[in-house]
Design a protein around this motif. Structure first.
Motif, PDB file in Angstrom:
ATOM      1  N   GLN A   9     -32.473   9.586 -13.097  1.00 36.90           N
ATOM      2  CA  GLN A   9     -31.067   9.505 -13.472  1.00 36.90           C
ATOM      3  C   GLN A   9     -30.430   8.217 -12.952  1.00 36.90           C
ATOM      4  O   GLN A   9     -29.706   7.537 -13.681  1.00 36.90           O
ATOM      5  CB  GLN A   9     -30.296  10.715 -12.915  1.00 36.90           C
ATOM      6  N   ARG A  10     -30.707   7.869 -11.714  1.00 37.49           N
ATOM      7  CA  ARG A  10     -30.136   6.641 -11.136  1.00 37.49           C
ATOM      8  C   ARG A  10     -30.709   5.401 -11.841  1.00 37.49           C
ATOM      9  O   ARG A  10     -29.977   4.440 -12.073  1.00 37.49           O
ATOM     10  CB  ARG A  10     -30.402   6.587  -9.641  1.00 37.49           C
ATOM     11  N   SER A  11     -31.987   5.428 -12.157  1.00 37.83           N
ATOM     12  CA  SER A  11     -32.598   4.298 -12.875  1.00 37.83           C
ATOM     13  C   SER A  11     -31.956   4.123 -14.239  1.00 37.83           C
ATOM     14  O   SER A  11     -31.680   2.996 -14.669  1.00 37.83           O
ATOM     15  CB  SER A  11     -34.104   4.507 -13.032  1.00 37.83           C
ATOM     16  N   ALA A  12     -31.712   5.206 -14.951  1.00 38.62           N
ATOM     17  CA  ALA A  12     -31.068   5.136 -16.257  1.00 38.62           C
ATOM     18  C   ALA A  12     -29.647   4.601 -16.129  1.00 38.62           C
ATOM     19  O   ALA A  12     -29.186   3.814 -16.962  1.00 38.62           O
ATOM     20  CB  ALA A  12     -31.065   6.515 -16.921  1.00 38.62           C
ATOM     21  N   THR A  13     -28.934   5.000 -15.087  1.00 41.42           N
ATOM     22  CA  THR A  13     -27.577   4.520 -14.856  1.00 41.42           C
ATOM     23  C   THR A  13     -27.573   3.016 -14.601  1.00 41.42           C
ATOM     24  O   THR A  13     -26.773   2.273 -15.178  1.00 41.42           O
ATOM     25  CB  THR A  13     -26.936   5.260 -13.658  1.00 41.42           C
ATOM     26  N   VAL A  14     -28.489   2.551 -13.755  1.00 43.91           N
ATOM     27  CA  VAL A  14     -28.572   1.120 -13.463  1.00 43.91           C
ATOM     28  C   VAL A  14     -28.933   0.344 -14.724  1.00 43.91           C
ATOM     29  O   VAL A  14     -28.347  -0.707 -15.022  1.00 43.91           O
ATOM     30  CB  VAL A  14     -29.591   0.848 -12.329  1.00 43.91           C
ATOM     31  N   SER A  16     -28.337   1.150 -17.863  1.00 37.44           N
ATOM     32  CA  SER A  16     -27.199   1.109 -18.791  1.00 37.44           C
ATOM     33  C   SER A  16     -26.114   0.165 -18.288  1.00 37.44           C
ATOM     34  O   SER A  16     -25.476  -0.534 -19.077  1.00 37.44           O
ATOM     35  CB  SER A  16     -26.643   2.513 -19.035  1.00 37.44           C
ATOM     36  N   LEU A  17     -25.895   0.100 -16.984  1.00 37.70           N
ATOM     37  CA  LEU A  17     -24.921  -0.851 -16.436  1.00 37.70           C
ATOM     38  C   LEU A  17     -25.380  -2.289 -16.665  1.00 37.70           C
ATOM     39  O   LEU A  17     -24.577  -3.162 -16.998  1.00 37.70           O
ATOM     40  CB  LEU A  17     -24.708  -0.597 -14.947  1.00 37.70           C
ATOM     41  N   TRP A  24     -29.427  -7.495 -19.172  1.00 30.38           N
ATOM     42  CA  TRP A  24     -30.699  -6.839 -19.469  1.00 30.38           C
ATOM     43  C   TRP A  24     -31.667  -7.872 -20.035  1.00 30.38           C
ATOM     44  O   TRP A  24     -31.298  -8.670 -20.872  1.00 30.38           O
ATOM     45  CB  TRP A  24     -30.463  -5.715 -20.484  1.00 30.38           C
TER      46      TRP A  24
END
Length: 154
Positions: A9-14, A16-17, A24
């Protein structure tokens, strides 16, 4: 301790940010604004025509560095430098590679006109460092590099 679900979840959040901030990683040629044809050019004449450049002139002010013999064509260190001010663009070309244009860098006056990178070479070839100057001149230097084990698969 992080469990797997929380880490994902944290990896996906980072991710997307990073994408929202425009940092990216993307395919360089697609984002560069250079014509796709520049990366598909098969000769120096084709490349200069595609980029709208004047005829290149050999110059001692431009240097290309690399090994005389590369034992592994999959990882050949190359460098290019220009001993003159006013360099707008610096390119590395590998004559016998499937794609002539190996690297292209746009420079500003505040940057030193010197670069180094690693490339793949499929076979022994002449390597060119090409400098596009602010005044429209196109200068180049050439070096032959022998490859004992190809790296491009072609």
């Amino acid at each position: 301790m992080l469990n797997r679900r929380l880490m994902l979840q944290r990896s996906a959040t980072v991710a997307s940010l990073m994408a929202a901030a425009g940092v990216w990683p993307t395919w360089a040629a697609a984002q560069s604004g250079y014509p796709k044809a520049a990366f598909e050019a098969r000769s120096m004449a084709d490349l200069t025509k595609t980029l709208g450049l004047s005829t290149p002139t050999e110059s001692k002010a431009v240097t290309v560095t690399g090994p005389d013999i590369a034992e592994n064509g999959g990882a050949v260190p190359l460098g290019a430098a220009v001993a003159l001010p006013g360099v707008k663009r610096l390119m590395l070309l590998i004559e016998k590679n499937p794609n002539l244009l190996a690297a292209m860098f746009d420079l500003t006056e505040s940057m030193e006109p010197s670069l180094s990178t690693g490339v793949k070479m499929g076979q022994s070839s002449d390597v060119y460092a090409v400098a596009v100057m602010n005044d429209g001149r196109v200068l180049f230097a050439r070096k032959e590099i022998k490859v004992t084990l190809g790296g491009c698969g072609g």
